[in-house]
Enzyme design. Structure first.
Site, PDB file in Angstrom:
ATOM      1  N   ASP A  24       8.595  -3.392  -1.361  1.00 30.71           N
ATOM      2  CA  ASP A  24       8.134  -2.666  -2.474  1.00 30.71           C
ATOM      3  C   ASP A  24       9.004  -1.148  -2.659  1.00 30.71           C
ATOM      4  O   ASP A  24       8.169  -0.409  -2.968  1.00 30.71           O
ATOM      5  CB  ASP A  24       6.660  -2.441  -2.648  1.00 30.71           C
ATOM      6  CG  ASP A  24       5.869  -3.727  -2.538  1.00 30.71           C
ATOM      7  OD1 ASP A  24       6.545  -4.927  -2.597  1.00 30.71           O
ATOM      8  OD2 ASP A  24       4.602  -3.772  -2.263  1.00 30.71           O
ATOM      9  N   LYS A 129       4.951 -10.153  -5.584  1.00 29.48           N
ATOM     10  CA  LYS A 129       3.731 -10.272  -5.080  1.00 29.48           C
ATOM     11  C   LYS A 129       2.648  -9.828  -6.039  1.00 29.48           C
ATOM     12  O   LYS A 129       2.756  -8.660  -6.448  1.00 29.48           O
ATOM     13  CB  LYS A 129       3.598  -9.979  -3.732  1.00 29.48           C
ATOM     14  CG  LYS A 129       3.911  -8.452  -3.468  1.00 29.48           C
ATOM     15  CD  LYS A 129       4.154  -8.212  -1.763  1.00 29.48           C
ATOM     16  CE  LYS A 129       4.178  -6.872  -1.594  1.00 29.48           C
ATOM     17  NZ  LYS A 129       3.220  -5.918  -1.877  1.00 29.48           N
ATOM     18  N   CYS A 162       0.817  -1.811   1.794  1.00 33.72           N
ATOM     19  CA  CYS A 162       1.581  -3.070   1.628  1.00 33.72           C
ATOM     20  C   CYS A 162       2.248  -3.547   3.054  1.00 33.72           C
ATOM     21  O   CYS A 162       2.401  -4.543   3.550  1.00 33.72           O
ATOM     22  CB  CYS A 162       2.473  -3.215   0.634  1.00 33.72           C
ATOM     23  SG  CYS A 162       1.555  -3.118  -1.057  1.00 33.72           S
TER      24      CYS A 162
HETATM   25  C1  C5J Z   1       2.159  -0.666  -1.774  1.00 34.35           C
HETATM   26  C2  C5J Z   1       0.419   0.220  -2.993  1.00 34.35           C
HETATM   27  N1  C5J Z   1       3.342  -1.264  -2.019  1.00 34.35           N
HETATM   28  N2  C5J Z   1       0.176   1.381  -2.278  1.00 34.35           N
HETATM   29  N3  C5J Z   1       1.320  -0.564  -2.588  1.00 34.35           N
HETATM   30  O1  C5J Z   1       1.812  -0.269  -0.629  1.00 34.35           O
HETATM   31  O2  C5J Z   1      -0.688   0.047  -3.868  1.00 34.35           O
END
Ligand code: C5J
Length: 228
Positions: A24, A129, A162
């Site tokens: 991400d 995802k 994540c």
């Molecule tokens: C991730 C989030 N990628 N913090 N998402 O950690 O909402």
């Protein structure tokens, strides 16, 4: 086998059956005007991850390791976004709302894509995802199985959300996970510390933790003699 000095002890892996997973690293989390900022976070907290992760990515590419990128986000009609996820809290913009980098956390929008510094190369799978974990509602597990992957080197953001969810999912599925401490980032320094400690605690309850220099120290010699 290659061995990295890690916490709670040495992490041994075969680069041929190990994937570098980059979670991400999207504009929505790392740049102003995206999802992370709408939640009230200081996105500058994540920028320090980028230089060491660029070096790890370049080295993993040079040694020919499998590299898989993920992106959190939703279909434009929000059909894969649970209402509870969209409606909770009091963000300045909600998932799907128009923002300065396009609709917040929506696939195909500029803000949803991976930052230029870590742009995927052709042939590197990008797993979209809908949730925090990389396995839930995706083909991530199939992508790993198709390549014979048994170990993961996990990087990206955010450490306690994540990254953690993915490591926990992977651990339950039998993957051995090394998390690179300077290549994962959180908006909250205390969550960064606790998140990393929780992975390596109790003899490595979820996996191993090491700084990127420990991995690079064992991968760089593997590059010697490799045509550039
Ligand atoms: C991730 C989030 N990628 N913090 N998402 O950690 O909402």
């Amino acid at each position: 086998m290659t061995t990295v000095e890690a916490d709670p002890g040495p992490f041994s892996f075969d680069p041929a059956t190990t994937a570098l997973v980059i979670i991400d690293m999207q504009r929505d989390f790392c740049e102003p005007g995206g999802f992370g900022e709408t939640l009230g976070n200081d996105v500058a907290q994540l920028r320090g991850v980028i230089p060491p992760l660029q070096e790890v990515l370049a080295t993993a590419r040079a040694v020919g390791m499998t590299i898989i990128h993920t992106r959190e986000g939703h279909e434009p009609d929000l059909s894969d976004c649970p209402p509870a996820k969209r409606n909770r809290g009091a963000p300045s913009l909600r998932i799907g709302d128009p923002g300065p980098k396009g609709r917040i956390l929506i696939r195909g929008e500029y803000g949803h894509d991976i930052i230029d510094e870590l742009a995927p190369r052709p042939g590197e799978p990008v797993v979209d995802k809908p949730g925090k974990g990389s396995f839930h509602g995706t083909r991530f597990g199939e992508e790993l199985a198709a390549r014979g992957i048994t170990s993961l080197i996990v990087t990206g953001v955010t450490t306690e959300v994540c990254v953690h969810t993915t490591v926990r999912e992977a651990n339950d599925r039998g993957y051995e996970c090394l998390v690179l401490s300077d290549c994962v980032g959180s908006y909250f320094p205390e969550f960064q510390r606790a998140g990393l400690a929780m992975i390596a605690a109790q003899g490595g309850i979820f996996g191993w933790v090491a700084p990127s220099r420990a991995l690079l120290a064992v991968l760089h010699p593997a590059l010697e003699g490799t045509p550039s």
